[in-house]
Design an enzyme around this catalytic site. Structure first.
Site, PDB file in Angstrom:
ATOM      1  N   HIS A  96      16.579  -1.093 -18.220  1.00  0.00           N
ATOM      2  CA  HIS A  96      16.774  -1.110 -19.613  1.00  0.00           C
ATOM      3  C   HIS A  96      18.199  -1.135 -20.101  1.00  0.00           C
ATOM      4  O   HIS A  96      18.925   0.258 -20.046  1.00  0.00           O
ATOM      5  CB  HIS A  96      15.800  -0.060 -19.851  1.00  0.00           C
ATOM      6  CG  HIS A  96      14.417  -0.141 -19.731  1.00  0.00           C
ATOM      7  ND1 HIS A  96      13.650  -1.008 -20.329  1.00  0.00           N
ATOM      8  CD2 HIS A  96      13.642   0.695 -18.674  1.00  0.00           C
ATOM      9  CE1 HIS A  96      12.328  -0.764 -20.155  1.00  0.00           C
ATOM     10  NE2 HIS A  96      12.314   0.248 -19.008  1.00  0.00           N
ATOM     11  N   HIS A 106      12.474  -6.719 -14.606  1.00  0.00           N
ATOM     12  CA  HIS A 106      11.613  -5.961 -13.726  1.00  0.00           C
ATOM     13  C   HIS A 106      11.589  -6.876 -12.257  1.00  0.00           C
ATOM     14  O   HIS A 106      11.630  -8.172 -12.501  1.00  0.00           O
ATOM     15  CB  HIS A 106      10.240  -5.920 -14.080  1.00  0.00           C
ATOM     16  CG  HIS A 106       9.202  -5.705 -13.148  1.00  0.00           C
ATOM     17  ND1 HIS A 106       8.396  -6.901 -12.801  1.00  0.00           N
ATOM     18  CD2 HIS A 106       8.646  -4.572 -12.201  1.00  0.00           C
ATOM     19  CE1 HIS A 106       7.547  -6.164 -11.831  1.00  0.00           C
ATOM     20  NE2 HIS A 106       7.758  -5.006 -11.652  1.00  0.00           N
ATOM     21  N   VAL A 109       8.796  -6.304  -4.946  1.00  0.00           N
ATOM     22  CA  VAL A 109       8.529  -6.958  -3.606  1.00  0.00           C
ATOM     23  C   VAL A 109       7.813  -5.700  -2.674  1.00  0.00           C
ATOM     24  O   VAL A 109       8.173  -4.680  -2.669  1.00  0.00           O
ATOM     25  CB  VAL A 109       9.626  -7.505  -2.740  1.00  0.00           C
ATOM     26  CG1 VAL A 109       9.987  -8.911  -3.503  1.00  0.00           C
ATOM     27  CG2 VAL A 109      11.053  -6.711  -2.709  1.00  0.00           C
ATOM     28  N   ARG A 110       6.666  -6.107  -1.956  1.00  0.00           N
ATOM     29  CA  ARG A 110       5.839  -5.098  -1.420  1.00  0.00           C
ATOM     30  C   ARG A 110       4.887  -5.865  -0.257  1.00  0.00           C
ATOM     31  O   ARG A 110       4.855  -7.013  -0.154  1.00  0.00           O
ATOM     32  CB  ARG A 110       4.767  -4.586  -2.442  1.00  0.00           C
ATOM     33  CG  ARG A 110       4.107  -5.505  -3.106  1.00  0.00           C
ATOM     34  CD  ARG A 110       3.243  -5.028  -4.456  1.00  0.00           C
ATOM     35  NE  ARG A 110       2.489  -6.003  -5.024  1.00  0.00           N
ATOM     36  CZ  ARG A 110       2.667  -6.921  -5.924  1.00  0.00           C
ATOM     37  NH1 ARG A 110       4.177  -6.936  -6.341  1.00  0.00           N
ATOM     38  NH2 ARG A 110       2.000  -7.940  -6.410  1.00  0.00           N
ATOM     39  N   HIS A 175      -4.216  -8.279 -25.560  1.00  0.00           N
ATOM     40  CA  HIS A 175      -4.859  -7.566 -26.902  1.00  0.00           C
ATOM     41  C   HIS A 175      -3.916  -8.263 -28.044  1.00  0.00           C
ATOM     42  O   HIS A 175      -4.194  -8.017 -29.061  1.00  0.00           O
ATOM     43  CB  HIS A 175      -4.760  -6.363 -26.683  1.00  0.00           C
ATOM     44  CG  HIS A 175      -3.491  -5.556 -26.239  1.00  0.00           C
ATOM     45  ND1 HIS A 175      -2.957  -5.466 -25.111  1.00  0.00           N
ATOM     46  CD2 HIS A 175      -2.599  -4.866 -27.193  1.00  0.00           C
ATOM     47  CE1 HIS A 175      -1.939  -4.898 -24.980  1.00  0.00           C
ATOM     48  NE2 HIS A 175      -1.550  -4.581 -26.561  1.00  0.00           N
ATOM     49  N   GLY A 258      -0.645   8.657  -6.495  1.00  0.00           N
ATOM     50  CA  GLY A 258       0.711   8.414  -6.506  1.00  0.00           C
ATOM     51  C   GLY A 258       1.699   9.212  -7.130  1.00  0.00           C
ATOM     52  O   GLY A 258       1.075  10.144  -7.815  1.00  0.00           O
ATOM     53  N   ARG A 259       2.726   9.238  -6.780  1.00  0.00           N
ATOM     54  CA  ARG A 259       3.661  10.170  -7.537  1.00  0.00           C
ATOM     55  C   ARG A 259       4.092   9.849  -8.818  1.00  0.00           C
ATOM     56  O   ARG A 259       4.722   8.562  -9.106  1.00  0.00           O
ATOM     57  CB  ARG A 259       5.074  10.469  -6.665  1.00  0.00           C
ATOM     58  CG  ARG A 259       5.924  11.224  -7.422  1.00  0.00           C
ATOM     59  CD  ARG A 259       7.441  11.504  -6.323  1.00  0.00           C
ATOM     60  NE  ARG A 259       8.140  12.482  -6.822  1.00  0.00           N
ATOM     61  CZ  ARG A 259       9.311  12.274  -7.586  1.00  0.00           C
ATOM     62  NH1 ARG A 259       9.736  11.023  -7.919  1.00  0.00           N
ATOM     63  NH2 ARG A 259      10.190  13.305  -8.124  1.00  0.00           N
TER      64      ARG A 259
END
Length: 300
Positions: A96, A106, A109-110, A175, A258-259
């Site tokens: 940002h 943004h 990768v995972r 929306h 998750g955190r």
């Protein structure tokens, strides 16, 4: 080294390389490191840069987490995962900038793996990157998409078109019937060939800076005033809406225990909403809407 360990090593190193490069570009602040562990299994490191020369807030996170129970949204979509243990490793970033003329961006990768009785029952790769300008410039958007196109080329002629279209479809505020930004690449459930799919993951991860940093250098010194700043804060509200209403990664992270701080690092440090806001006709702010529908930037 197992296949999973190889992916983990790449993603952990990628976090460090990205942070080093972003600190150099920013020139005014450094990343702090917040290492954490997860009670059910695994942990990670969230790195945050605040109030820098370019970035109001930059977050680059690495996580390697595991568990024995998937959230209902995941097992409902993939019945074969019911009762399986799982492990997921990933690197994500959200930037940002201060200057409204420098886009928010943004990247993620995972890799995911599920096992039952010691046998792998599912694995896949996912990721991509997307761009969210407030005051877009055609040359910047063309550069972004052409860089994405180039990195896709070694993986077949259809790869870029398919993953650009997936990005256009995914990063959309249903929306409001508008895109979150100008798109990029998005892919999920990629599990055709491990070596080839891992190579593509690396191409996306390594290609992000080539796509983004030239835009930063073009726009970082553009002068702006309170009008542009207020519009930036208003449009950041759309970013928050998407992440909290539609984003599957945010939903999975929260539902899987998750955190929270790391999951919500994507949210901007300052944002505003305004009821019924309409930009003046013909203004640069009104011009943004023309960019929030899918376009073929390779031909423009």
């Amino acid at each position: 080294m197992t296949d999973f360990d190889a992916v983990r090593a790449y993603l952990s190193a990628l976090q460090g390389r990205l942070c080093d490069a972003l600190e150099t570009v920013d020139g005014g602040a450094r990343f702090g490191a917040d290492a954490w562990t997860r009670e059910e299994g695994g942990g990670g490191c969230t790195r945050i840069l605040r109030d820098g020369g370019v970035f109001e807030q930059a977050g680059v996170g690495f996580s390697d987490v595991s568990g024995t129970t998937l959230p209902p949204s995941a097992s409902a979509a993939r019945p074969e995962l019911a009762g399986a243990s799982w492990r997921a490793v990933g690197m994500s970033l959200v930037l940002h900038p201060h200057n409204p003329y420098v886009p928010t961006t943004h990247a993620n990768v995972r890799h995911f793996q599920a096992t039952r009785n010691g046998q792998t029952v599912a694995w896949w790769f996912g990721g991509g990157f997307d761009l969210t300008p407030f005051y877009p410039f055609d040359e910047d958007v063309r550069h972004w998409h052409r860089t994405a196109h180039r990195l896709c080329q070694p993986f077949g002629e259809e790869r870029h078109a398919a993953h650009k279209r997936w990005c256009d479809d995914y990063f959309r505020l249903k929306h409001r019937d508008e895109a979150r930004g100008v798109g990029g690449l998005f892919f999920d459930d990629l599990h055709t060939d491990f070596d080839d799919d891992f190579a593509y993951l690396r191409a996306v991860g390594d290609g992000f800076l080539d796509a983004y940093l030239p835009i930063v250098e073009r726009r970082r010194r553009t002068s702006f005033g309170d009008r542009e700043r207020q519009f930036q804060l208003y449009r950041r509200g759309r970013y928050v809406e998407f992440n909290l209403v539609h984003d599957r990664g945010t939903l999975f992270g929260l539902q899987s225990g998750g955190r929270t701080e790391s999951i919500l690092m994507s949210l901007p440090p300052l944002v505003r909403w305004e009821y019924g806001y309409q930009p003046p006709p013909g203004s640069p702010e009104a011009g943004l809407q023309a960019y929030l529908q899918p376009r073929d930037w390779l031909q423009e």
